[in-house]
Design an enzyme around this catalytic site. Sequence first.
Site, PDB file in Angstrom:
ATOM      1  N   ARG A 171       0.807  -1.211   0.000  1.00 15.13           N
ATOM      2  CA  ARG A 171       0.000   0.000   0.000  1.00 15.13           C
ATOM      3  C   ARG A 171       0.844   1.266   0.000  1.00 15.13           C
ATOM      4  O   ARG A 171       0.322   2.355   0.033  1.00 15.13           O
ATOM      5  CB  ARG A 171      -0.999   0.015   1.163  1.00 15.13           C
ATOM      6  CG  ARG A 171      -0.602  -0.676   2.396  1.00 15.13           C
ATOM      7  CD  ARG A 171      -1.721  -0.758   3.402  1.00 15.13           C
ATOM      8  NE  ARG A 171      -1.231  -1.193   4.692  1.00 15.13           N
ATOM      9  CZ  ARG A 171      -0.828  -0.363   5.636  1.00 15.13           C
ATOM     10  NH1 ARG A 171      -0.877   0.915   5.439  1.00 15.13           N
ATOM     11  NH2 ARG A 171      -0.380  -0.824   6.771  1.00 15.13           N
ATOM     12  N   ARG A 175       5.971   6.459  -7.211  1.00 18.40           N
ATOM     13  CA  ARG A 175       5.413   7.212  -8.337  1.00 18.40           C
ATOM     14  C   ARG A 175       6.531   7.677  -9.266  1.00 18.40           C
ATOM     15  O   ARG A 175       7.605   8.078  -8.809  1.00 18.40           O
ATOM     16  CB  ARG A 175       4.642   8.429  -7.825  1.00 18.40           C
ATOM     17  CG  ARG A 175       3.451   8.056  -6.954  1.00 18.40           C
ATOM     18  CD  ARG A 175       2.796   9.289  -6.360  1.00 18.40           C
ATOM     19  NE  ARG A 175       1.686   8.929  -5.488  1.00 18.40           N
ATOM     20  CZ  ARG A 175       1.272   9.658  -4.473  1.00 18.40           C
ATOM     21  NH1 ARG A 175       1.874  10.798  -4.189  1.00 18.40           N
ATOM     22  NH2 ARG A 175       0.259   9.269  -3.732  1.00 18.40           N
ATOM     23  N   ARG A 248       1.365  -2.422  18.526  1.00 19.27           N
ATOM     24  CA  ARG A 248       2.390  -1.411  18.727  1.00 19.27           C
ATOM     25  C   ARG A 248       1.710  -0.180  19.325  1.00 19.27           C
ATOM     26  O   ARG A 248       0.573   0.147  18.971  1.00 19.27           O
ATOM     27  CB  ARG A 248       3.070  -1.037  17.413  1.00 19.27           C
ATOM     28  CG  ARG A 248       3.781  -2.175  16.735  1.00 19.27           C
ATOM     29  CD  ARG A 248       4.979  -2.668  17.500  1.00 19.27           C
ATOM     30  NE  ARG A 248       6.091  -1.702  17.459  1.00 19.27           N
ATOM     31  CZ  ARG A 248       7.248  -1.891  18.074  1.00 19.27           C
ATOM     32  NH1 ARG A 248       7.423  -2.979  18.830  1.00 19.27           N
ATOM     33  NH2 ARG A 248       8.220  -1.006  17.976  1.00 19.27           N
ATOM     34  N   ARG A 278       9.429   9.877  13.643  1.00 25.17           N
ATOM     35  CA  ARG A 278       9.083  11.104  12.928  1.00 25.17           C
ATOM     36  C   ARG A 278       8.886  12.241  13.923  1.00 25.17           C
ATOM     37  O   ARG A 278       8.735  12.026  15.132  1.00 25.17           O
ATOM     38  CB  ARG A 278       7.828  10.931  12.085  1.00 25.17           C
ATOM     39  CG  ARG A 278       6.561  10.571  12.852  1.00 25.17           C
ATOM     40  CD  ARG A 278       5.394  10.361  11.893  1.00 25.17           C
ATOM     41  NE  ARG A 278       4.166  10.023  12.595  1.00 25.17           N
ATOM     42  CZ  ARG A 278       2.981   9.847  12.005  1.00 25.17           C
ATOM     43  NH1 ARG A 278       2.876   9.979  10.691  1.00 25.17           N
ATOM     44  NH2 ARG A 278       1.913   9.545  12.708  1.00 25.17           N
ATOM     45  N   GLU A 301       8.023  11.108  17.885  1.00 26.05           N
ATOM     46  CA  GLU A 301       7.166   9.928  18.002  1.00 26.05           C
ATOM     47  C   GLU A 301       8.039   8.673  18.092  1.00 26.05           C
ATOM     48  O   GLU A 301       8.881   8.428  17.234  1.00 26.05           O
ATOM     49  CB  GLU A 301       6.253   9.861  16.784  1.00 26.05           C
ATOM     50  CG  GLU A 301       5.107   8.898  16.883  1.00 26.05           C
ATOM     51  CD  GLU A 301       4.131   9.101  15.738  1.00 26.05           C
ATOM     52  OE1 GLU A 301       3.862   8.114  15.027  1.00 26.05           O
ATOM     53  OE2 GLU A 301       3.651  10.247  15.540  1.00 26.05           O
ATOM     54  N   TYR A 349      -6.184  -2.839  11.106  1.00 23.50           N
ATOM     55  CA  TYR A 349      -5.789  -1.450  10.893  1.00 23.50           C
ATOM     56  C   TYR A 349      -6.799  -0.825   9.938  1.00 23.50           C
ATOM     57  O   TYR A 349      -6.959  -1.286   8.805  1.00 23.50           O
ATOM     58  CB  TYR A 349      -4.379  -1.342  10.313  1.00 23.50           C
ATOM     59  CG  TYR A 349      -3.992   0.106  10.087  1.00 23.50           C
ATOM     60  CD1 TYR A 349      -3.509   0.872  11.144  1.00 23.50           C
ATOM     61  CD2 TYR A 349      -4.173   0.716   8.856  1.00 23.50           C
ATOM     62  CE1 TYR A 349      -3.192   2.206  10.965  1.00 23.50           C
ATOM     63  CE2 TYR A 349      -3.855   2.048   8.665  1.00 23.50           C
ATOM     64  CZ  TYR A 349      -3.363   2.789   9.720  1.00 23.50           C
ATOM     65  OH  TYR A 349      -3.063   4.106   9.540  1.00 23.50           O
ATOM     66  N   ASP A 351      -8.316   2.956   8.350  1.00 23.81           N
ATOM     67  CA  ASP A 351      -8.327   4.407   8.244  1.00 23.81           C
ATOM     68  C   ASP A 351      -9.686   4.933   8.702  1.00 23.81           C
ATOM     69  O   ASP A 351     -10.682   4.192   8.742  1.00 23.81           O
ATOM     70  CB  ASP A 351      -8.054   4.844   6.807  1.00 23.81           C
ATOM     71  CG  ASP A 351      -6.599   4.651   6.410  1.00 23.81           C
ATOM     72  OD1 ASP A 351      -5.735   4.748   7.299  1.00 23.81           O
ATOM     73  OD2 ASP A 351      -6.336   4.388   5.222  1.00 23.81           O
TER      74      ASP A 351
END
Length: 384
Positions: A171, A175, A248, A278, A301, A349, A351
């Site tokens: 996923r 590009r 996690r 990050r 994080e 998981y 979204d």
Amino acid sequence: MRFCIVGAGFSGAVVARHLASKGHDVLVVDERACLGGNCSTVRDASTGIMIHRYGPHIFHTAHEHVWNYIQTFGRFRPYVNRVKAISNGRVYTLPVNLLTINQFFGKTMGPLEARRFIAERADRTITQPANFEEQALSMIGRDLYQAFFRGYTRKQWGLDPRQLPASILKRLPVRFNYDDNYFSHPYQGIPEDGYTALIENILDIPKLTVQLNVRFEELNADRDFDHIFYTGPIDRYFGFAHGRLGYRTLDFERFDDEGDHQGTAVINYCDEDVPYTRISEHKHFAPWEADSFKKTVCFREYSRLSAPGDTPYYPIRLATETRMLKDYVALARQTTGVSFLGRLGTYRYLDMDVTIAEALVACNRIDELLAEDAPLPAFFVDLD
């Protein structure tokens, strides 16, 4: 009828509002002091900046009906997630695109040339990738994999990439143009007043009551409600009878600065010797007001294995967890009076948009079954 909804995130809020709109009495409980689950936002008292309490959340979807639904409860401002990455002391654009490739290799290639260039570096001997690392090597080759994915993945998951399924990387886009929009969905944005206000508006309806700082285990809910919709961890509902499913979790280290700290909302730190994954600078998630703040708030994080009492974020879903989940699914299907919804209730998981889409499907099915005086199922999605 009287229903209890456990959890005030999107799954619980959508189903709760629907049931109340049909004239049912609905109680929503959440053990946190705030609405919105991991999407919760709050205005920082010292700076006025809108903080994403549990990490950045950008709403993006290809589902027009979900986009239309969510906009009825709050104004969404356009937002494009443009992520940067630091690898070996240099800044790059993510996802890996034509600019990243040219930056990394010191080239000025066009799309076709870059596509051929990367294909030559991909490991063509891997025809059926068996894990994350093999998937990456077969797609982009060793150089880009080691620069952007290996160290970051080891920090994020606490595992060697060879232990992770190939599907995780499928996923992540590569590009061969200069599009640096992290997401490809047509509808993208962030609610102007934050996600907590959005959830408040969803839950603002007669016959619906919200109780915060209340643990479900304290309710004796099975005695007082016709049905329970549970959006918490499925293993917790059953007292961890088959063991604890692996997650996690994230730790956030806040630091404040003057002006603009990093010039963008998110920078990934790909090198394994940097302990955090990050840094997020939260005023950049609201670009329409970012320039009005003299100070800025950032969070480093850190990812680690979730322990009892931690906030679960990402289901691990390796072989042990998959077997354990099947045991919990079987137990849930043998239990009457409760349905499991959302990311934690189904151990997937998801979204935000998928969570809402599944909740809307569940609402329609609930209406059908109640009209038939039929029992409600343990799940509204296929977990087999």
